[in-house]
Design a protein around this motif. Structure first.
Motif: not given
Ligand code: PHB
Ligand code: APR
Length: 388
Positions: A44, A47, A183, A210-211, A292, A294
């Motif tokens: 999931r 952030v 997504w 992302s990471m 979007t 988070a």
């Molecule tokens: C994620 O790292 O999974 C992530 C980060 C920022 C977002 C959505 C997902 O806005």
């Protein structure tokens, strides 16, 4: 069984509520439909708002996050006109913590084990009863029907759970927006493409780099609503992602096998009744945001903050003002996060019916962010998390 608060759902909301209540001497029983392994296998969000980080400390589960989490003081926005940074620290003196929801859930389970909290997995057909009177919950396990008598029920069972459905339809005011895309997400054991997150608006569609840590990257690309993960080979995914990211980032990024690949639909949803009788909804059971901004995990945590305060007030001081004010108080913050998530989604994605004027307005929103300090401050304040 008898307990103070029966909690339906053992995800982040249910477990955090159980953790905070047990630390305050309030007994709980968590009833989770799935196995612990299944809950911990779900990939999931990643952030944490600063308010969520503070709650982790308050719940006594912040040690590993402190060691393994990555504070991020800003993020990048990429457009055809180039990439720019929004500096959270400079704009509002706060930052976020990159630390996976899976890790948060793992830390919660470990803490729940440590305090001997009651978490029942593979509880089937969980059903709230008499939620406007003397509440109890029934469930099936190992071929037997079990009953939990309680003072209150917390519905932390997510969007597809049972709790929200037990509130009479005439008592619920629901709002929904289903977005015409999803997504496609990939997790890979590769170094992140950039030191901070990159949100990309591209003519071919949205992308996000992302990471989870220095050796685990998480990427997303916007795909049509009816697309399926099996339509995408790893090579096809990496090629499309690279088309949508800035050229220098795409040219230097490491790719590798996907260890998880899934498609999440995008939806905004609010059930504007987060309390009915002795039943209180928290987290995805009450609202859904597109990823979007988070906000999904963080909204679950602010709901739990308000609900735990209300329940502690009831048991410690026989003060029900927190419980009576819970729905309005939680919804005030929910609506602000729903707006922010909708706004981020509307300026970063390609909408099928989007015309030239819509396209120009997106470009102007992004230019406004790039050029106007006040616009970047407004985004930073919402992204790091509005006060509880
Ligand atoms: C994620 O790292 O999974 C992530 C980060 C920022 C977002 C959505 C997902 O806005
Ligand atoms: N009975 C018991 N448990 C149930 C039932 C049911 N009828 N229905 C669902 N559950 C469980 C699910 O298996 C899940 O473990 O409730 C839990 C709900 O957890 P989440 O869906 O994670 O929701 P929440 O705890 O509110 O956390 C919100 O999780 O899904 C993400 O994007 C979301 O980041 C957000 C966060």
């Amino acid at each position: 069984m008898r307990t103070n608060v029966a909690i339906i759902g053992g995800g982040p909301a249910g477990l955090m509520l159980s953790q905070l209540l047990n630390r305050a001497g309030i007994s709980t029983v968590v009833l989770e439909r799935r196995s612990r392994d299944y809950v911990l296998s779900r990939i999931r969000a990643g952030v944490l708002e600063h308010g969520t980080v503070e709650m982790m400390h308050r719940a006594g589960i912040a040690d590993r996050m402190q060691r393994e989490g990555h504070p991020h003081e800003g993020c990048f926005l990429s457009t055809e006109a180039g990439m720019f940074r929004v500096d959270f620290e400079a704009q509002c003196g706060q930052s976020v913590m990159v630390y996976g929801q899976t890790e948060v859930t793992q830390d919660l389970y470990a803490a729940q084990d440590q305090i001997g909290a009651t978490v029942i997995h593979e509880a089937e057909d969980v059903m709230p009863h008499d939620i406007d009177g003397t509440p109890f919950v029934t469930y099936e396990k190992n071929g037997h029907t079990h009953r939990v008598d309680c003072d209150f029920i917390a519905g932390c069972d997510g969007f597809h759970g049972v709790s929200r459905k037990t509130i009479p339809a005439e008592k619920k005011r629901e709002f929904e927006r289903v977005y015409p895309f999803g997504w496609l997400g990939v997790l890979s054991r590769t170094a992140p493409a950039a030191p901070e997150l990159i949100y990309a608006n591209h003519p071919r569609g949205f992308a996000l780099a992302s990471m989870r840590n220095d050796h685990l990257s998480r990427y997303y690309i916007q795909v049509p609503s009816d697309d399926r993960p099996e339509n995408w080979s790893d090579d096809a995914f990496w090629a499309e992602l690279k088309r949508r990211l800035p050229e220098d980032v795409a040219d230097s990024m490491e790719t590798g096998p996907s260890i998880e690949k899934s498609i999440a639909p995008l939806r905004s949803y609010v059930c504007a009744t987060m309390r009915f009788g002795k039943l209180f909804l928290a987290g995805d059971a009450a609202h859904i945001v597109p990823p979007t901004g988070a906000k999904g995990l963080n909204l679950a945590m602010s709901d739990v903050h308000y609900l735990s305060e209300g329940l502690i007030g009831h048991y410690e001081r026989k003060d029900d003002s927190g419980l009576d004010g819970y729905s309005d108080r939680a919804l005030t913050r929910v609506w602000r996060a729903i707006r922010f998530s909708w706004w981020m989604t509307s300026i970063l994605h390609r909408f099928p019916e989007q015309d030239d004027f819509d396209q120009r307005m997106q470009e102007m929103e992004l230019e406004n962010l790039r050029d106007l300090d006040a616009a970047r401050q407004a985004m930073a304040l919402n992204y790091v998390g509005l006060p509880f």
